[in-house]
Write a protein that holds these residues in place. Structure first.
Motif, short mmCIF file in Angstrom:
data_model
loop_
_atom_site.label_atom_id
_atom_site.label_comp_id
_atom_site.label_asym_id
_atom_site.label_seq_id
_atom_site.Cartn_x
_atom_site.Cartn_y
_atom_site.Cartn_z
N LEU A 474 -36.97 -8.84 -7.53
CA LEU A 474 -38.26 -8.74 -8.19
C LEU A 474 -38.09 -8.86 -9.70
O LEU A 474 -38.86 -9.55 -10.38
CB LEU A 474 -38.93 -7.41 -7.84
CG LEU A 474 -40.38 -7.22 -8.26
CD1 LEU A 474 -41.28 -8.22 -7.54
CD2 LEU A 474 -40.84 -5.80 -7.97
N ILE A 475 -37.07 -8.23 -10.25
CA ILE A 475 -36.79 -8.32 -11.69
C ILE A 475 -36.38 -9.74 -12.07
O ILE A 475 -36.78 -10.27 -13.11
CB ILE A 475 -35.70 -7.31 -12.08
CG1 ILE A 475 -36.21 -5.87 -11.91
CG2 ILE A 475 -35.25 -7.54 -13.53
CD1 ILE A 475 -35.14 -4.83 -12.10
N ALA A 476 -35.58 -10.36 -11.19
CA ALA A 476 -35.02 -11.68 -11.53
C ALA A 476 -36.07 -12.77 -11.57
O ALA A 476 -36.03 -13.65 -12.44
CB ALA A 476 -33.93 -12.05 -10.53
N GLY A 477 -37.00 -12.75 -10.63
CA GLY A 477 -37.94 -13.87 -10.59
C GLY A 477 -39.28 -13.53 -9.99
O GLY A 477 -40.04 -14.44 -9.62
N GLY A 478 -39.57 -12.24 -9.84
CA GLY A 478 -40.86 -11.85 -9.29
C GLY A 478 -40.98 -12.22 -7.82
O GLY A 478 -40.00 -12.42 -7.11
N LEU A 479 -42.22 -12.30 -7.35
CA LEU A 479 -42.46 -12.61 -5.95
C LEU A 479 -41.96 -13.99 -5.55
O LEU A 479 -41.56 -14.22 -4.41
CB LEU A 479 -43.96 -12.50 -5.65
CG LEU A 479 -44.58 -11.10 -5.81
CD1 LEU A 479 -46.08 -11.16 -5.54
CD2 LEU A 479 -43.91 -10.12 -4.87
N SER A 480 -41.94 -14.92 -6.50
CA SER A 480 -41.46 -16.26 -6.20
C SER A 480 -39.99 -16.24 -5.80
O SER A 480 -39.58 -16.93 -4.86
CB SER A 480 -41.67 -17.17 -7.41
OG SER A 480 -41.13 -18.45 -7.18
N ALA A 481 -39.18 -15.45 -6.51
CA ALA A 481 -37.76 -15.35 -6.17
C ALA A 481 -37.58 -14.75 -4.78
O ALA A 481 -36.72 -15.19 -4.00
CB ALA A 481 -37.03 -14.51 -7.21
N LEU A 482 -38.36 -13.73 -4.45
CA LEU A 482 -38.27 -13.11 -3.13
C LEU A 482 -38.64 -14.10 -2.03
O LEU A 482 -37.96 -14.19 -1.00
CB LEU A 482 -39.20 -11.90 -3.07
CG LEU A 482 -38.77 -10.67 -3.91
CD1 LEU A 482 -39.94 -9.70 -4.06
CD2 LEU A 482 -37.59 -9.97 -3.26
N GLN A 483 -39.71 -14.86 -2.24
CA GLN A 483 -40.13 -15.84 -1.24
C GLN A 483 -39.10 -16.95 -1.06
O GLN A 483 -38.83 -17.38 0.06
CB GLN A 483 -41.48 -16.42 -1.63
CG GLN A 483 -42.62 -15.42 -1.55
CD GLN A 483 -43.90 -15.94 -2.16
OE1 GLN A 483 -43.89 -16.82 -3.01
NE2 GLN A 483 -45.04 -15.39 -1.73
N THR A 484 -38.50 -17.39 -2.16
CA THR A 484 -37.48 -18.45 -2.07
C THR A 484 -36.26 -17.96 -1.32
O THR A 484 -35.71 -18.67 -0.45
CB THR A 484 -37.07 -18.91 -3.49
OG1 THR A 484 -38.22 -19.41 -4.16
CG2 THR A 484 -36.01 -20.00 -3.41
N ALA A 485 -35.80 -16.75 -1.63
CA ALA A 485 -34.64 -16.20 -0.93
C ALA A 485 -34.92 -16.09 0.57
O ALA A 485 -34.04 -16.37 1.40
CB ALA A 485 -34.29 -14.84 -1.51
N THR A 486 -36.13 -15.71 0.92
CA THR A 486 -36.50 -15.61 2.33
C THR A 486 -36.48 -16.97 3.01
O THR A 486 -35.96 -17.13 4.12
CB THR A 486 -37.90 -14.99 2.46
OG1 THR A 486 -37.88 -13.68 1.91
CG2 THR A 486 -38.33 -14.92 3.91
N LEU A 487 -37.05 -17.98 2.37
CA LEU A 487 -37.11 -19.32 2.94
C LEU A 487 -35.71 -19.87 3.20
O LEU A 487 -35.44 -20.46 4.25
CB LEU A 487 -37.88 -20.25 2.00
CG LEU A 487 -38.16 -21.67 2.50
CD1 LEU A 487 -39.10 -21.64 3.69
CD2 LEU A 487 -38.73 -22.53 1.38
N ILE A 488 -34.80 -19.66 2.26
CA ILE A 488 -33.44 -20.16 2.41
C ILE A 488 -32.69 -19.38 3.48
O ILE A 488 -31.99 -19.93 4.32
CB ILE A 488 -32.70 -20.10 1.06
CG1 ILE A 488 -33.37 -21.02 0.05
CG2 ILE A 488 -31.23 -20.48 1.22
CD1 ILE A 488 -32.85 -20.87 -1.36
#
Length: 658
Positions: A474-488
């Motif tokens: 969340l600190i690193a990239g907000g919700l976008s980072a969380l969603q990207t990590a999930t997709l990968i």
């Protein structure tokens, strides 16, 4: 040999609870990957954000088609299995009854599956689709046509496809564990392909991917929950909105979740799940009564019909002829999210579904939560859209500014907003706690190789780890980072689920053939029927069952191994803590495995605590089941077991061509 258990069996009737059940290959592999990801995001947040954006674009462009096809296959597979000849198979012994009542079962399905997401997207997603319609919508933004399309798209993302992913994974786990006596772990799906080698490197890799996908998927949900909780507290108390505040909220709720972890399933998750359902139902009824009630009834029926009418086309729609970023920004992210959540939700619903038939399991998991979800999205989404239409588009503008505050902006326009906003915030907190609690239990089970009981500190560790991953990303990239990590993280696990479907279909076919008599098992000698009757009626403890393995099963397997060696083959009798197995290579190079496993039959199966756990231990008894067949060989003689081994060998040769 399974590295998660000791190399010698305890022959006492009551096995002491293990002090440590971690599977170190699974723990090490998944831990290193997650640690590297967290370190990268925490130490180089700007570079991590750019990398996440690039990786997300690459996955969507290269593998979007695969996600769409895989999720479509999961839905078709679930429906075919439920309605076909295997639907009557029970997830457990033929005479087992469900452990939890239907009401409690549904509450746990709902809370573990999508609680935080419904709170976050119940207003936001329909309004966002209404303001910016999907490609191909016949109408301008914020038109009647856009409103209809907004609800169909929302139903599509939250409907049968999501729950089909959960149902397939849960069914695989429940069938191989409760029906076939294998560990309650993702790796058990490999058994139809590689036999006892599922305990080795391939099994470790599958479970490691499951741990990674689960933690990333749950971390995304916790990030959404923290953002919405922050928005609610800002609305109610004027609390500042910021990622540092959201990290502190994650820490606070994880601390609350630890108390639920300590209580176990009956004491913690079930009570929280019922509380969630009661509060959610109350909020739903309030909005339904306060809003345009008659219109909502009409919209629910029409939305459902429109969704079902176009379900096939939408299932495989890739916008190949009209490329846009909409599919990658919505549908593919959802499919990745559901797949990443599937080890968590699938294992959880498997644990609470023992004793149900396959048909009951699939139809219950597909229809009941989806029906409630459709009602929720209609009541909140259609009310919000009509409110926006009647009041000049203010809500769409508010959602565009801050989607995390959409629910609270919406409730403000209804009566009793001060009360309902507090109820909504409490719901976010309880859904948050339930997700963290359930995920810690499930990840611990996966990382322990399917162990049914483990030290409480392990679950505490995983609960903290999930919160830490969510906070750092969340600190690193907000919700976008969380969603990207999930997709990968979901990509490799989608392949694993497809293989698991194949393995399940193969095992169900073999069981059906055996029951129909096309592949008859070798029955014990008729002259020993009195001894067999006594053994059938006996309820042995673990020590008695293990002594039977040593007295009859081991000599039988050793005799077959020696005869195979004399005839040019090679065979080994392996002795894992949960049973015994013959692993053979026939003279022509083909492989064959015959295994007998110890399986406890007891009151409940998931993290019971305190006095309940002691009571369950006193009332358990043990079966010595043939892996892949599910029948008990307790009381069989050495000759009986040898005959059964030969019958299984005949089956294997018949399947592969003698």
């Amino acid at each position: 040999m399974d590295d998660t258990t000791p190399t010698t069996r305890n022959t006492t009737a009551d096995t002491p609870k293990p002090r440590l059940t971690i599977s170190w290959p699974v723990f090490g592999a998944s831990g290193l990957v997650l640690l590297a990801l967290v370190a990268f995001a925490g130490l180089m947040p700007d570079r991590a954000a750019a990398t996440f954006t690039t990786a997300q674009s690459w996955v969507i462009e290269r593998f979007g088609w695969f996600y769409v096809l895989a999720v479509g296959i999961f839905l078709v597979f679930a429906i075919v299995i439920a309605l076909g000849r295997h639907g009557a198979v029970r997830l457990g012994a033929d005479d087992e009854k469900p452990e939890f009542g239907t009401g409690s079962w549904f509450a746990m399905l709902f809370s573990a599956g999508m609680g935080i997401g419904l709170m976050f997207f119940g207003v936001a997603e329909p309004v966002m689709h209404y303001a910016a319609p999907p490609p191909g919508t016949a109408g301008a933004p914020q038109s009647v046509a856009a409103a209809r399309e907004a609800m169909i798209a929302t139903f599509f993302h939250w409907g049968l496809h999501a729950w089909a992913v959960y149902a397939v994974v849960g069914l695989v786990l429940a069938y191989f564990s409760f029906r076939r006596g294998l560990p309650l772990s993702i790796r058990s799906a490999l058994y139809p392909f590689i036999g006892e080698h599922y305990r080795g490197a391939a099994g470790h890799a599958v479970d490691a991917f499951a741990v990674i996908a689960t933690i990333l998927g749950v971390a995304t949900s916790l990030g959404l929950g923290a953002a919405q909780m922050n928005a609610g507290l800002a609305y109610l108390l004027g609390l500042r909105v910021g990622e540092d505040v959201q990290v502190m909220l994650i820490a606070g709720v994880v601390a609350i979740a630890l108390g639920s972890v300590l209580l176990g399933l009956d004491g913690g998750i079930r009570r929280l799940s019922i509380l969630n359902l009661v509060l959610a139902g109350a909020l739903l009824v309030f909005v339904f009564v306060s809003g345009p009630t008659l219109f909502l009834l009409q919209a629910y029926v029409q939305n459902t019909g429109a969704y079902l009418a176009d379900i096939v086309g939408r299932t495989f729609r890739l916008h190949a002829y009209e490329p846009s970023g909409w599919l990658g920004g919505w549908t593919l992210l959802y499919w990745g999210w559901w797949i990443a959540w599937s080890p968590f939700v699938g294992m959880f619903i498997a644990r609470v579904s023992r004793g149900r038939t396959i048909r009951e399991f699939i139809l219950g998991v597909l229809l009941a939560p989806a029906g409630f979800t459709f009602a929720w999205m209609t009541v909140f989404g259609n009310t919000a859209i009509q409110m926006d239409m009647a009041q000049g588009g203010w809500l769409a503008a508010a959602v565009a500014r801050d989607e995390t505050a959409a629910l609270f902006q919406f409730l403000e326009a209804l009566p009793l907003s001060a009360i309902t906003a507090w109820v909504a915030t409490l719901l976010v907190v309880t859904f948050f706690v339930t997700s963290a609690d359930s995920a810690a239990l499930v990840v611990d089970t996966i990382a322990s190789g399917g162990a049914e009981e483990s030290p409480v500190w392990q679950r505490i560790f995983w609960c903290i780890a999930i919160g830490a991953v969510a906070a750092v990303l969340l600190i690193a990239g907000g919700l976008s980072a969380l969603q990207t990590a999930t997709l990968i993280g979901a990509l490799p696990f989608a392949v694993i689920i497809l293989l698991a479907c194949w393995g399940l279909a193969r095992s169900l076919r073999e069981e059906a053939d055996a029951r129909a008599g096309t592949l008859p098992a070798r029955a014990p000698a008729a002259e020993g029927w009195q001894r067999r009757l006594g053994a059938t009626l006996h309820r042995p403890g673990r020590g008695t069952a293990e002594r039977h393995l040593d007295a009859s099963v081991r000599p039988a397997l050793q005799a077959v191994a020696e005869e195979l060696a004399r005839r040019g083959g090679a065979a080994t009798v392996v002795d894992p803590a949960d049973g015994m197995a013959l692993e053979a290579e026939l003279p022509d190079g083909r492989r064959f495995t015959y295994a007998v496993r110890l399986r406890p039959i007891r009151e409940a199966a998931f993290a019971l605590g305190g006095a309940r756990q002691a009571e369950a231990s006193r009332h358990r008894w043990w079966r010595t089941e043939v892996a892949g067949a599910g029948y008990d060989v307790f009381g069989w003689s050495k000759e009986d077991v040898i005959g059964d081994v030969m019958a299984h060998l005949d089956r294997a040769l018949a399947r592969n061509g003698r």
